[in-house]
Design an enzyme around this catalytic site. Structure first.
Site, short mmCIF file in Angstrom:
data_model
loop_
_atom_site.label_atom_id
_atom_site.label_comp_id
_atom_site.label_asym_id
_atom_site.label_seq_id
_atom_site.Cartn_x
_atom_site.Cartn_y
_atom_site.Cartn_z
CG HIS A 1 47.93 65.38 8.87
ND1 HIS A 1 47.54 64.02 8.88
CD2 HIS A 1 46.61 65.87 9.04
CE1 HIS A 1 46.32 63.86 9.61
NE2 HIS A 1 45.67 64.87 9.41
NE ARG B 1 40.65 66.78 4.30
CZ ARG B 1 40.40 65.82 4.99
NH1 ARG B 1 40.95 64.67 5.05
NH2 ARG B 1 39.43 66.23 6.00
CB SER C 1 43.54 60.44 9.93
OG SER C 1 44.59 61.13 10.00
CE LYS D 1 38.15 63.22 14.13
NZ LYS D 1 39.43 63.42 13.43
O1 PNS Z 1 42.18 66.19 13.17
P1 PNS Z 1 40.92 66.81 13.62
O2 PNS Z 1 40.24 65.73 14.59
O3 PNS Z 1 40.03 67.43 12.60
O4 PNS Z 1 41.35 68.05 14.99
C1 PNS Z 1 40.41 68.41 15.64
C2 PNS Z 1 40.95 69.35 16.70
C3 PNS Z 1 41.80 68.68 17.77
C4 PNS Z 1 41.93 70.24 16.20
C5 PNS Z 1 39.87 70.05 17.40
O5 PNS Z 1 39.06 69.00 17.97
C6 PNS Z 1 40.19 71.04 18.66
O6 PNS Z 1 40.47 72.29 18.41
N1 PNS Z 1 40.15 70.51 19.70
C7 PNS Z 1 40.45 71.33 20.83
C8 PNS Z 1 39.43 71.58 21.86
C9 PNS Z 1 38.93 73.06 22.00
O7 PNS Z 1 39.94 73.93 22.51
N2 PNS Z 1 37.96 73.41 21.76
C10 PNS Z 1 37.19 74.80 21.77
C11 PNS Z 1 37.45 75.61 20.69
S1 PNS Z 1 36.93 75.33 19.21
#
Ligand code: PNS
Length: 162
Positions: free
Chosen positions: A18, A96, A133, A42
């Site tokens: 990250h 990745r 993670s 999650k």
């Molecule tokens: O580190 P991660 O778990 O891959 O991150 C995922 C994250 C938090 C970036 C993703 O779940 C997210 O964008 N959540 C926000 C919710 C949202 O706005 N959803 C609608 C549009 S995609």
């Protein structure tokens, strides 16, 4: 106009992968907002959101990321609502592998449709391409050495948890 890039994620916990992507974003944009966001897919988190924010802040100090980087937490709704609030049209995601691109692509298009926010995919250094993670939590939980993959503050926090 100040170009603000938002780097969202679960960051449970932040890894050197990250931080590599955050540093690359900081080279490209005027301001980077690292945002701890709730991932609805999650369930149980190892660290609560406040701890994740603190670990990111301490990690940024430890590894010395250049530029203007702020860390925050977003629980108020859509990610693009945060982007609107701070006047950003740019999300940065580290990818990745092709699997990551496949996972990120529908979200990127949805965020563009919802609010005209574009997503920039950045590649981490190849040496970090296997770091996630979830793997860090697993390896640490089973007693493995994660010190090559996370900042020292995170390694210490993980050791305290397990
Ligand atoms: O580190 P991660 O778990 O891959 O991150 C995922 C994250 C938090 C970036 C993703 O779940 C997210 O964008 N959540 C926000 C919710 C949202 O706005 N959803 C609608 C549009 S995609």
């Amino acid at each position: 106009m100040t170009k603000i890039a938002v780097v969202p994620g679960s960051f449970d916990p932040v890894t050197l992968g990250h931080l590599d992507v955050i540093a690359r974003a900081a080279e490209l944009f005027d301001e980077v907002h690292v945002l701890v966001v709730h991932n609805p897919d999650k369930k149980a988190a190892l660290f609560d959101a406040g701890d994740r924010v603190r670990l990111i802040e301490e990690s940024l100090t430890e590894v010395g990321v250049p530029g203007t980087v702020v860390v925050g937490e977003w629980t108020a709704g859509l990610l693009v609502d945060y982007c609107r609030q701070v006047g950003s049209k740019i999300l940065v995601k580290g990818v990745r592998s092709g699997e990551d691109v496949a996972y990120e692509t529908p979200m990127a298009i949805m965020n563009r449709h919802l609010a005209g926010v574009e997503t920039v995919f950045l590649l981490p250094d190849a040496a970090r391409a296997h770091v996630s993670s979830s793997l860090i939590r697993q390896v640490s939980g089973l007693g493995g050495d994660v010190t090559p993959y996370v900042p020292q503050v995170v390694a210490r926090a993980l050791a305290d948890r397990h």
